[in-house]
Structures are given as C-alpha cells and as structure tokens.
Design a protein around this motif. Structure first.
Motif, PDB file in Angstrom:
ATOM      1  N   ASN A  36      -2.797  41.352 -44.133  1.00 31.76           N
ATOM      2  CA  ASN A  36      -2.823  40.723 -42.821  1.00 31.76           C
ATOM      3  C   ASN A  36      -3.846  39.601 -42.888  1.00 31.76           C
ATOM      4  OD1 ASN A  36      -0.910  42.360 -41.658  1.00 31.76           O
ATOM      5  ND2 ASN A  36      -2.413  43.809 -40.836  1.00 31.76           N
ATOM      6  N   GLU A  42      -2.453  39.496 -36.716  1.00 28.59           N
ATOM      7  CA  GLU A  42      -1.026  39.683 -36.967  1.00 28.59           C
ATOM      8  C   GLU A  42      -0.753  41.126 -37.377  1.00 28.59           C
ATOM      9  OE1 GLU A  42       0.216  37.155 -40.132  1.00 28.59           O
ATOM     10  OE2 GLU A  42      -1.026  38.123 -41.646  1.00 28.59           O
ATOM     11  N   LYS A  43       0.503  41.535 -37.229  1.00 27.03           N
ATOM     12  CA  LYS A  43       0.870  42.905 -37.572  1.00 27.03           C
ATOM     13  C   LYS A  43       1.594  42.985 -38.906  1.00 27.03           C
ATOM     14  CE  LYS A  43       0.748  45.118 -33.086  1.00 27.03           C
ATOM     15  NZ  LYS A  43       0.935  44.089 -32.031  1.00 27.03           N
ATOM     16  N   THR A  44       2.384  41.931 -39.227  1.00 30.27           N
ATOM     17  CA  THR A  44       3.022  41.919 -40.550  1.00 30.27           C
ATOM     18  C   THR A  44       2.306  40.898 -41.425  1.00 30.27           C
ATOM     19  OG1 THR A  44       4.625  40.438 -39.551  1.00 30.27           O
ATOM     20  CG2 THR A  44       5.355  42.685 -39.984  1.00 30.27           C
TER      21      THR A  44
END
Ligand SMILES: [Zn+2]
Length: 612
Positions: A36, A42-44
């Motif tokens: 990340n 962000e998550k992905t």
C-alpha cells in the motif's frame, strides 16, 4: 566526472528493496514487490518496487516514482543534499558538500551546550519570571521539555562563563551568535533575561535560538542573526516535531510565531509549524510540499501580515505548481495541492483560538478560504479599480492562478471576480484570455508543423541520433534547457522524472522552480556535487545554430525521454504480475492508458513510423 561516480557508487552499494522495506511492508509480486502506498491512503496496493531497475513507483493517486534518493527525500521530507548525505553515510561513500565546513559540527555542539544551560537556568531561582509566564500560558513540563524551552540569565556573562568552563572557543560562540563583541573588543551574552526557544533545523539539530522578553523591553522577540548554520529563510519552526503529524493529517498549518506552534502542540494540534515571523519562502514551501495535500496559511491579517501572506502565496504557488503540473493527466498527476488562507479577525492570534478549547481551532482551520477566494478581494483592494485600466491590472495579476485552475472551478470564480469588479463574467473571461502570458503554448495541435525544421523533425546537425542510450539524451536535453533560457516555456511542461539520474532531476527541479534567476545566483547555491554536474552539462557543445533548431531538438528529446519513462512504467507493471494469472482489469486499464500515452509521444514532432 566525480559527481557521476558518487551517486552511482552510492546506488550500487544500496538496495532499494531493503531501504523501502524499512519503512513500508513489502510483499512479493512477480519479479517485483508491492505495498500500500506510503504517500497516500489506499486499500489495494499500487506501490511497486522494482529491484531490477532499483526503482519504485505509485501507480495510484500519487503517480510518482523514482529511485532510492527520491524515496528518502519524499518519505523523510528531506532536500537532495540531506538525502545524499544520509545515503552516502549508509553506503560508506565519502562525498563533499557545500555546507561541510570543519566548524559546522562544532557550531551544533556549542548550541547544544547552550541549550542545556538555558534549560537548567529555567529551573533556577532566577528563572521564576519565565516559569510564571509559561504557567500563565498553560504550558506544562512535557511541552517545555519537548520544545527545549529555557531562560537566559540577566548576568550578561553567565553563558560566557559556562562556555569558558567547558573549554569552548569563545570566538566560535560569537560566530554562532550566542555571544557578541562590544566596542572595546570584549564579549558578552547576546541573549539575557529572556525566555529561550531553540530553533531546530530539519534534521533536529539546534541551529539557533529565538528569545522573548519577559518585561517591556523591546523588541519583544529577537533571534540568532544569520550564521553558517542558521538561515531563517530555510527553517520552519517546529518542523522536525510536526513532520509526522502533517503527513498523517495530510494537512499542515503555517502560523507566525513560536508561541502559536507550542500552544498548538500542547493542545494536541501537532501539524502546526511557524514561518519565523516572515513571509513563507520557497525553501520553506519546498520542505512541506512532499508531506501533505493541503496547507493552511494562518498569518496575521494586519497590513504587514497581509503583505507577508501575499508574498507567501507567491512562493507557494510557484512550488506547488511544480507538483500539480499536468494535472489533467492522471498518469502524471501528483494530486492537486490545496492552499488555503485563514483570515483571523484583526487583533486575534491563533493562540487564542487554540487555547479556548471547544474545537474552536478546528472550526477556524476548516473555515479557511481557498486561495482565490482570499485573493480576489485582497488584490482588488490593492488597485484603484475605478481608474482607467484599474480593473485590467487586477485581472492581469490574477490571470496565472486562473489559468492553472480546473475549468469547472473557474466558472465559479469568474463570477466572483466579476462581482468584485462590478463587471460581467463574459467581460472578465475575455480580459483573462487576453492577459499577457510569458510565451505561447508549445504543445501545438496535430498537423501543425511549426516545430518541424526538416522532414524527420530534427535539425540537420542534431546530436540526437547519437544520443540514444544511457544518459546522453538527458544530458543533451538539459544542456539545451540550461543553455537556452528562451526554451523555459517548453521545459516547464515536463516532469523531473523524465531524467534518470537523481542529480539531474534535482538540478532540473531547482532550475525550474528558481524562476528567472541569474546563472551565478543559481550555481552559487548548489552543493558541489550538483555544481560539478551542472558545469559538465553546461560545457557540452550546443550544436543547433538557431533558437528554432534548438527548440525542435528539445521537443524531440523530451518526447523520447517521456517515451522511455512510459516504457519503464509499463515494464514495472507487467513484471509485478504473478505469472500464470490472468491480468486484472485494473492492470489492463493502466496498460491501455500507458499505450495511448506512448502512441502520443510519436505524434506532433515525430512521425508515427519513426523508431528509436
Ligand atoms: Zn501513492
């Protein structure tokens, strides 16, 4: 070429994966590593580290990347020289620096002795007036320790005696600004009877002191004058303490005074720094720009404060534009940086809001005006809009800001400006369009061959064909940029990432942000390593005879540099995929965008059939 050897040597001894993994948790992804992104939420994971190329890149919101130097600069908020110093030490490579005078370490050591002395004096009997003042302001022991607050005794030679006792060279203490020499040649304490605030540099060393009087003596605040290690225009008070909080909040607040910063931190607002009582300088803004997406200027709004705010906005705008350039293009966008101005009611300072509790401070910070909302009435107030040409002058002054604006936002601000000028949006729009600009846009539309000097887009004597590998292309492009100031309008459209070498990127960034400074002024400020590189590039023979040919060559060079960068992005993305898995739709999306951009680099200047 000493400079080349230096950064190459450092990079060859360090592993970008190792350095990054000390700050970011990496996981394997194909031949690369993923995480990340540490620079945005962000998550992905869209942050990729590529060991084969020793590079990193965020393919998400930041859309930026680089090598081990740029990673350290960005994550620690360091300037090139500081990052170089740190990485050189780690790699065990010796390099020379502009600031490395033999006395430099001595000066920091002497300031360290003085810091302890002042802090102890605060606890002495004589320190009672200073302690009372701090008590009144509600500043407890923890915050006193954290900021190293102290007291300078009234004796006028107390510090001098203390330094002498510690065998410190008093001449050096004079150079540090701790002692001053009187008319008869003797020395005495420069600060006495005052509350003392150590002023730290970016890396947390004590570079100088600020001091507040505890009675009616004037001036109320004094500070160390310029010394070899103290330059007020390059230091943000509290930066080394506030850095992490600014990054976490994704917002930094710039106030004017030491006490405002200390009060803010005492009340849990840790993303606050001070400009040291002057307008914010480009050097100060440069330190901040990598840390957060939003800045709030909270300077006094009396007449002097308004002037300082305007000058601060000029510096800020110049630097922030470096980061937001090309914002219409998500692949190169670093994300827009928001700049806001907090107008406190006259006579009120931030301290009062901070200490009143009830979230008053959050409320006023949240109410800060967008820079244009602030500027429209202020700029209009500085011209006589009723005199002939008065309105035009207001429009000309604001035109650069309008030009860099999102078109939808612009609509809104056009109306505001029209209201302010008692005009109509149509007239204001027309006036903005005809406002003078530095030079015409170089991105000519397809089919226009204004930049074609010969059939293949190159001037006959061009050096480009031999400059295809390694960094010859970079050097040729930079020699044109540095050697032909008239080409600034082309160079100002590109990203420093086009260049491979960290010192080339830094030279370009400094040159680009410096505006039209004189060459001497530019080179004198460079670290020796950068100066060597600059001298080398400037010594390259400029082959094109005419400005027009130089312009064409530069356009072609930049297209190729852009293409090279895009191909590198493409390779990194592909090699970050697990083999045997079908590509994700995100990857396909990114690749489609990249391919479109790569195709575009063949348009306009070069023909699509041309290969490199
Ligand atoms: Zn990112």
């Amino acid at each position: 070429m000493k400079s080349l050897a230096d950064t190459d040597e450092i990079k060859s001894r360090l592993d970008v994966v190792e350095i990054v993994s000390e700050r970011v948790q990496l996981q394997r992804a194909g031949r690369n590593y993923k995480a990340n992104c540490p620079f945005h939420n962000e998550k992905t994971p869209s942050f990729i580290v590529d060991p084969s190329r020793q590079s990193w890149r965020c393919f998400g919101q930041c859309a930026s990347g680089g090598d081990v130097f740029s990673f350290i600069m960005k994550i620690d908020g360091l300037e090139f020289g500081d990052a170089l110093r740190m990485l050189a030490q780690r790699a065990g490579v010796e390099v020379t620096f502009k600031e490395d005078t033999p006395d430099r370490d001595d000066f920091f050591a002497i300031n360290g002795v003085a810091l302890k002395f002042y802090m102890e004096a605060l606890l002495s009997d004589e320190g009672i007036s200073a302690r009372n003042y701090l008590d009144q302001r509600g500043l407890g022991d923890n915050i006193r320790q954290k900021f190293g607050i102290g007291y300078s005794p009234k004796g006028k030679s107390s510090l001098k005696a203390h330094l002498a006792f510690h065998d410190i060279d008093l001449d050096k203490a004079v150079e540090c600004g701790l002692l001053n020499r009187t008319g008869d040649g003797t020395t005495r304490d420069f600060f006495w009877g005052r509350l003392m605030f150590p002023i730290h540099n970016r890396t947390g060393q004590v570079a100088g002191f600020g001091a507040r009087s505890l009675d009616d003596s004037m001036p109320k605040y004094i500070n160390t004058s310029a010394t070899p290690i103290f330059d007020k225009s390059r230091i943000l008070y509290g930066f080394h303490i506030a850095r992490d909080a600014i990054r976490k909040a994704d917002e930094g607040v710039i106030v004017e005074g030491y006490m405002d910063v200390i009060a803010a931190h005492e009340h849990g607002y840790e993303n606050v720094v001070a400009s040291m009582g002057t307008a914010v300088t480009t050097e100060q803004v440069r330190q901040l720009r990598n840390l957060a997406a939003s800045y709030v200027l909270a300077l006094d709004q009396d007449e002097a404060g308004q002037e300082a705010t305007l000058r601060s906005l000029e510096s800020s705008w110049r630097i922030f534009n470096e980061s937001t350039r090309g914002k219409s293009d998500p692949l190169f966008s670093a994300g827009p940086i928001k700049l806001k101005v907090l107008s406190l009611p006259e006579g009120k300072d931030p301290d009062e809001f901070i200490r009143s509790g009830n979230g008053e401070w959050e409320k006023v910070v949240a109410s800060a005006a967008h820079v244009i909302d602030y500027l429209i009435p202020v700029v209009a107030g500085r011209f006589d809009v009723r005199s002939p040409g008065g309105k035009g002058m207001v429009v000309n002054a604001l035109a650069p800001l309008f030009r860099s604006m999102d078109p939808f936002d612009m609509e809104d601000y056009l109306n505001k400006l029209a209201n302010e000028l008692e005009s109509t949006p149509e007239v204001v729009r027309a006036a903005l369009q005809s406002a003078p600009r530095p030079k015409a846009n170089a991105r000519n539309p397809k089919g226009n061959d204004r930049f074609r000097a010969s059939a293949d887009g190159l001037s006959p004597d061009s050096k480009i064909n031999e400059a295809t590998n390694d960094t010859k292309l970079d050097e040729y492009a930079l020699s044109l940029i540095f050697g032909k100031p008239g080409l600034r309008f082309i160079a100002s459209k590109i990203s420093s990432e086009y260049f491979r070498r960290p010192e080339d990127r830094e030279l370009f960034t400094l040159w680009e942000s410096g505006g039209a400074v004189l060459e001497d002024e530019f080179t004198n400020a460079l670290d020796p390593l950068l100066k060597d590189r600059y001298d080398f590039i400037s010594s390259l023979e400029l082959v094109p005879a005419t400005d027009r040919e130089a312009e064409t060559d530069l356009e072609v060079c930049l297209k190729r540099l852009e293409r090279r960068l895009l191909h590198e992005h493409r390779d990194s993305l592909i090699s970050a995929q697990e083999s045997g898995h079908p590509p994700s739709s995100e990857l396909q999306d990114s690749l489609t965008k990249l391919d479109r951009k790569i195709r575009e680099t063949y348009e306009t200047v070069e023909t699509p059939t041309r290969t490199t």
